[in-house]
Design a protein around this motif. Structure first.
Motif, PDB file in Angstrom:
ATOM      1  N   ASN A 150      68.167 -26.259  21.197  1.00 39.53           N
ATOM      2  CA  ASN A 150      68.724 -27.378  20.395  1.00 39.53           C
ATOM      3  C   ASN A 150      68.489 -28.832  21.407  1.00 39.53           C
ATOM      4  O   ASN A 150      68.498 -29.860  20.634  1.00 39.53           O
ATOM      5  CB  ASN A 150      70.856 -27.208  20.354  1.00 39.53           C
ATOM      6  CG  ASN A 150      71.017 -25.956  19.231  1.00 39.53           C
ATOM      7  OD1 ASN A 150      69.834 -26.252  18.448  1.00 39.53           O
ATOM      8  ND2 ASN A 150      72.031 -25.931  19.677  1.00 39.53           N
ATOM      9  N   LEU A 151      68.664 -28.262  22.551  1.00 40.93           N
ATOM     10  CA  LEU A 151      68.098 -30.262  23.580  1.00 40.93           C
ATOM     11  C   LEU A 151      66.703 -30.344  22.979  1.00 40.93           C
ATOM     12  O   LEU A 151      66.861 -31.917  22.526  1.00 40.93           O
ATOM     13  CB  LEU A 151      67.814 -29.319  24.901  1.00 40.93           C
ATOM     14  CG  LEU A 151      68.171 -31.223  26.077  1.00 40.93           C
ATOM     15  CD1 LEU A 151      69.447 -31.655  25.708  1.00 40.93           C
ATOM     16  CD2 LEU A 151      68.327 -30.154  27.751  1.00 40.93           C
ATOM     17  N   GLY A 152      65.591 -29.740  22.843  1.00 40.69           N
ATOM     18  CA  GLY A 152      64.243 -30.256  22.716  1.00 40.69           C
ATOM     19  C   GLY A 152      64.926 -30.929  21.166  1.00 40.69           C
ATOM     20  O   GLY A 152      64.073 -31.953  21.514  1.00 40.69           O
ATOM     21  N   ASN A 153      65.311 -30.199  20.417  1.00 41.19           N
ATOM     22  CA  ASN A 153      65.246 -30.811  19.308  1.00 41.19           C
ATOM     23  C   ASN A 153      65.975 -32.314  19.124  1.00 41.19           C
ATOM     24  O   ASN A 153      65.183 -33.501  18.379  1.00 41.19           O
ATOM     25  CB  ASN A 153      65.713 -29.872  17.655  1.00 41.19           C
ATOM     26  CG  ASN A 153      64.341 -28.793  17.766  1.00 41.19           C
ATOM     27  OD1 ASN A 153      64.150 -28.471  17.583  1.00 41.19           O
ATOM     28  ND2 ASN A 153      65.991 -27.606  17.135  1.00 41.19           N
ATOM     29  N   LEU A 154      67.285 -32.006  19.866  1.00 42.07           N
ATOM     30  CA  LEU A 154      67.976 -33.623  18.872  1.00 42.07           C
ATOM     31  C   LEU A 154      67.189 -34.700  20.253  1.00 42.07           C
ATOM     32  O   LEU A 154      67.282 -35.547  19.724  1.00 42.07           O
ATOM     33  CB  LEU A 154      69.222 -33.310  20.219  1.00 42.07           C
ATOM     34  CG  LEU A 154      69.951 -32.612  19.399  1.00 42.07           C
ATOM     35  CD1 LEU A 154      71.223 -32.258  20.633  1.00 42.07           C
ATOM     36  CD2 LEU A 154      70.859 -33.158  18.396  1.00 42.07           C
ATOM     37  N   ALA A 183      60.428 -27.336  22.000  1.00 38.99           N
ATOM     38  CA  ALA A 183      61.275 -27.721  21.174  1.00 38.99           C
ATOM     39  C   ALA A 183      60.838 -28.746  20.658  1.00 38.99           C
ATOM     40  O   ALA A 183      60.907 -29.400  19.878  1.00 38.99           O
ATOM     41  CB  ALA A 183      62.059 -27.056  21.122  1.00 38.99           C
ATOM     42  N   SER A 184      60.371 -30.210  21.902  1.00 37.66           N
ATOM     43  CA  SER A 184      60.758 -31.272  21.938  1.00 37.66           C
ATOM     44  C   SER A 184      58.968 -31.692  21.804  1.00 37.66           C
ATOM     45  O   SER A 184      58.784 -32.717  21.499  1.00 37.66           O
ATOM     46  CB  SER A 184      60.461 -32.078  23.396  1.00 37.66           C
ATOM     47  OG  SER A 184      60.518 -32.130  24.304  1.00 37.66           O
ATOM     48  N   ARG A 185      58.142 -30.951  21.975  1.00 36.90           N
ATOM     49  CA  ARG A 185      56.398 -31.516  21.732  1.00 36.90           C
ATOM     50  C   ARG A 185      56.572 -31.727  22.927  1.00 36.90           C
ATOM     51  O   ARG A 185      55.543 -32.683  23.154  1.00 36.90           O
ATOM     52  CB  ARG A 185      56.812 -31.961  20.362  1.00 36.90           C
ATOM     53  CG  ARG A 185      56.961 -31.137  19.102  1.00 36.90           C
ATOM     54  CD  ARG A 185      55.759 -29.708  18.936  1.00 36.90           C
ATOM     55  NE  ARG A 185      55.612 -28.846  18.096  1.00 36.90           N
ATOM     56  CZ  ARG A 185      56.799 -27.762  17.624  1.00 36.90           C
ATOM     57  NH1 ARG A 185      57.617 -27.820  18.592  1.00 36.90           N
ATOM     58  NH2 ARG A 185      56.247 -27.731  16.531  1.00 36.90           N
ATOM     59  N   GLY A 186      56.788 -31.828  24.027  1.00 43.08           N
ATOM     60  CA  GLY A 186      56.946 -32.723  25.359  1.00 43.08           C
ATOM     61  C   GLY A 186      57.232 -33.616  25.830  1.00 43.08           C
ATOM     62  O   GLY A 186      57.264 -34.465  26.342  1.00 43.08           O
ATOM     63  N   LEU A 187      58.623 -33.976  25.425  1.00 43.57           N
ATOM     64  CA  LEU A 187      59.141 -35.268  24.139  1.00 43.57           C
ATOM     65  C   LEU A 187      59.417 -35.452  25.571  1.00 43.57           C
ATOM     66  O   LEU A 187      60.357 -36.599  26.321  1.00 43.57           O
ATOM     67  CB  LEU A 187      59.197 -35.894  23.066  1.00 43.57           C
ATOM     68  CG  LEU A 187      58.494 -36.133  22.279  1.00 43.57           C
ATOM     69  CD1 LEU A 187      59.051 -36.356  20.960  1.00 43.57           C
ATOM     70  CD2 LEU A 187      57.960 -37.341  22.698  1.00 43.57           C
ATOM     71  N   THR A 188      60.645 -34.268  26.071  1.00 45.07           N
ATOM     72  CA  THR A 188      61.834 -34.130  26.856  1.00 45.07           C
ATOM     73  C   THR A 188      60.610 -35.343  28.615  1.00 45.07           C
ATOM     74  O   THR A 188      61.729 -35.222  29.504  1.00 45.07           O
ATOM     75  CB  THR A 188      62.352 -32.848  27.330  1.00 45.07           C
ATOM     76  OG1 THR A 188      61.116 -31.954  27.768  1.00 45.07           O
ATOM     77  CG2 THR A 188      63.256 -32.269  26.545  1.00 45.07           C
ATOM     78  N   LEU A 189      59.970 -35.127  28.590  1.00 45.36           N
ATOM     79  CA  LEU A 189      58.921 -34.941  29.777  1.00 45.36           C
ATOM     80  C   LEU A 189      58.654 -37.106  29.876  1.00 45.36           C
ATOM     81  O   LEU A 189      58.529 -37.162  30.905  1.00 45.36           O
ATOM     82  CB  LEU A 189      57.983 -34.743  30.191  1.00 45.36           C
ATOM     83  CG  LEU A 189      57.414 -33.164  30.134  1.00 45.36           C
ATOM     84  CD1 LEU A 189      56.070 -32.348  30.096  1.00 45.36           C
ATOM     85  CD2 LEU A 189      58.241 -33.404  30.939  1.00 45.36           C
ATOM     86  N   LYS A 190      58.976 -37.434  28.546  1.00 51.93           N
ATOM     87  CA  LYS A 190      59.189 -38.527  28.500  1.00 51.93           C
ATOM     88  C   LYS A 190      60.365 -39.771  28.153  1.00 51.93           C
ATOM     89  O   LYS A 190      60.094 -40.502  28.652  1.00 51.93           O
ATOM     90  CB  LYS A 190      57.825 -38.610  27.418  1.00 51.93           C
ATOM     91  CG  LYS A 190      56.321 -38.764  27.778  1.00 51.93           C
ATOM     92  CD  LYS A 190      55.241 -39.050  27.428  1.00 51.93           C
ATOM     93  CE  LYS A 190      55.302 -38.174  25.426  1.00 51.93           C
ATOM     94  NZ  LYS A 190      54.704 -38.621  24.597  1.00 51.93           N
ATOM     95  N   TRP A 191      60.737 -38.662  28.035  1.00 55.45           N
ATOM     96  CA  TRP A 191      62.416 -39.443  27.638  1.00 55.45           C
ATOM     97  C   TRP A 191      62.651 -40.146  28.304  1.00 55.45           C
ATOM     98  O   TRP A 191      63.373 -39.125  29.255  1.00 55.45           O
ATOM     99  CB  TRP A 191      63.106 -38.480  26.278  1.00 55.45           C
ATOM    100  CG  TRP A 191      64.341 -39.148  25.367  1.00 55.45           C
ATOM    101  CD1 TRP A 191      63.863 -39.940  24.467  1.00 55.45           C
ATOM    102  CD2 TRP A 191      65.509 -38.677  25.848  1.00 55.45           C
ATOM    103  NE1 TRP A 191      64.834 -40.051  24.092  1.00 55.45           N
ATOM    104  CE2 TRP A 191      66.175 -38.934  24.590  1.00 55.45           C
ATOM    105  CE3 TRP A 191      66.143 -38.206  26.472  1.00 55.45           C
ATOM    106  CZ2 TRP A 191      67.129 -39.296  24.569  1.00 55.45           C
ATOM    107  CZ3 TRP A 191      67.898 -38.264  26.389  1.00 55.45           C
ATOM    108  CH2 TRP A 191      68.352 -38.836  25.674  1.00 55.45           C
ATOM    109  N   PRO A 192      63.699 -41.453  28.738  1.00 49.87           N
ATOM    110  CA  PRO A 192      63.524 -41.732  30.058  1.00 49.87           C
ATOM    111  C   PRO A 192      65.322 -41.352  29.675  1.00 49.87           C
ATOM    112  O   PRO A 192      66.415 -41.540  28.923  1.00 49.87           O
ATOM    113  CB  PRO A 192      64.062 -43.354  29.740  1.00 49.87           C
ATOM    114  CG  PRO A 192      62.998 -43.387  28.822  1.00 49.87           C
ATOM    115  CD  PRO A 192      62.699 -42.396  28.022  1.00 49.87           C
TER     116      PRO A 192
END
Length: 309
Positions: A150-154, A183-192
């Protein structure tokens, strides 16, 4: 006299790891399984060619790159894409160390839920501090969102809809969990994002001139005169407590697990999605995505209306 069958020789740059007791195998497994180990090392394991290319292009440094291949391939044709691409051109993925292992060990390192293929690649990446922009006018706040999927999708949906930064409370799962990253396709690494304790949440948002908006179920006993549905919208806002019924210009949307309310946030504005009878609640990822989209539409319409006036 029969000759020995040919065996492909891996480039000397790539060191073989073959069992779970080796130093780097244990290191990679610990990075996936332990949040504290990840934070101590400030690195994370990321699988997949597409994610690694994107993160490389965004300036993430790779400490280790690992290629999956069978132990004794007969020739180069036995190694498929994407593994062979890295073996042929390791300079495309600059790293301090390069390894090769078989698919069974890859599955142990990445976890069977990641379903790694026989020609997988993965890497150990250094984490980068992502500061929340001072001009961010929409924030996501995750409070006790315990499911990494859920967190990654959000995060992925928020990034797509322009909610480009957020806050994480101490009750929310790790942004660098392997399931969250997938789930985030790696975006949690880049998301401030920034970790903020719940007691400090309101004061932090007030300092940034943000209005907390808590996604919540509409109670059956709420007063009709406290409910407000903007024109041409399905969202219902409530808990105004005498304040003007209007959209917040700089919303901080607070999302929490469906089974747990947001502790200590009783006076803040609420937003709900009216639902048909027989449906108790929505998944937090589904509800958050709908609210973000609708708030975007309402705020854009409000800005256009004000400009026309």
């Amino acid at each position: 006299m029969a000759t020995a069958p040919r065996i492909y020789q891996f480039p000397r740059l790539f060191k073989r790891i073959s069992n779970q007791k080796q130093q780097f195998t244990k290191h990679f497994i610990n990075l996936r399984e332990s949040k504290s180990y990840r934070l101590d090392n400030q690195t994370v394991i990321v699988p997949g060619l597409k994610m690694l290319r994107e993160l490389r292009d965004d300036g993430f440094k790779m400490r280790s790159v690992v290629v999956t291949a069978e132990k004794e391939p007969h020739d180069e044709s036995a190694i498929k894409h994407p593994a062979i691409d890295v073996l042929r051109n390791p300079d495309a993925f600059p790293a301090e160390r390069y390894f090769v292992c078989d698919v069974d060990l890859t599955r142990r390192i990445l976890g069977t839920a990641s379903r790694p293929g026989r020609h997988e690649i993965f890497a150990e990446l250094e984490l980068k501090q992502q500061e929340i922009p001072a001009n961010a006018d929409r924030l996501l706040v995750f409070d006790h969102v315990n499911d990494p999927g859920n967190l990654g999708n959000l995060v992925r949906t928020g990034k797509a809809l322009g909610w480009n930064a957020g806050l994480i409370t101490t009750g929310t799962c790790d942004m660098y969990n392997d399931k969250t990253i997938r789930a985030s396709r790696g975006l949690t690494l880049k998301w401030p994002h920034r970790l903020v304790k719940v007691p400090d949440l309101v004061s932090y948002l007030t300092e940034r001139n943000m209005t907390p908006v808590v996604a919540d179920m509409l109670p059956s006993d709420s007063k009709n005169d406290d409910r407000w549905t903007p024109p041409h919208s399905n969202l219902c806002f409530w808990n105004f407590k005498g304040k003007p019924q209007m959209l917040p210009e700089r919303p901080a949307l607070i999302l929490s697990s469906e089974h747990k309310g947001v502790e200590g946030l009783d006076d803040e504005l609420r937003v709900s999605i009216p639902m048909a009878q027989g449906v108790e609640s929505l998944n937090v990822s589904s509800a958050g995505s709908m609210i973000m989209y609708e708030l975007n539409r309402l705020l854009r319409g409000q800005y256009t209306f004000q400009k026309l006036q």
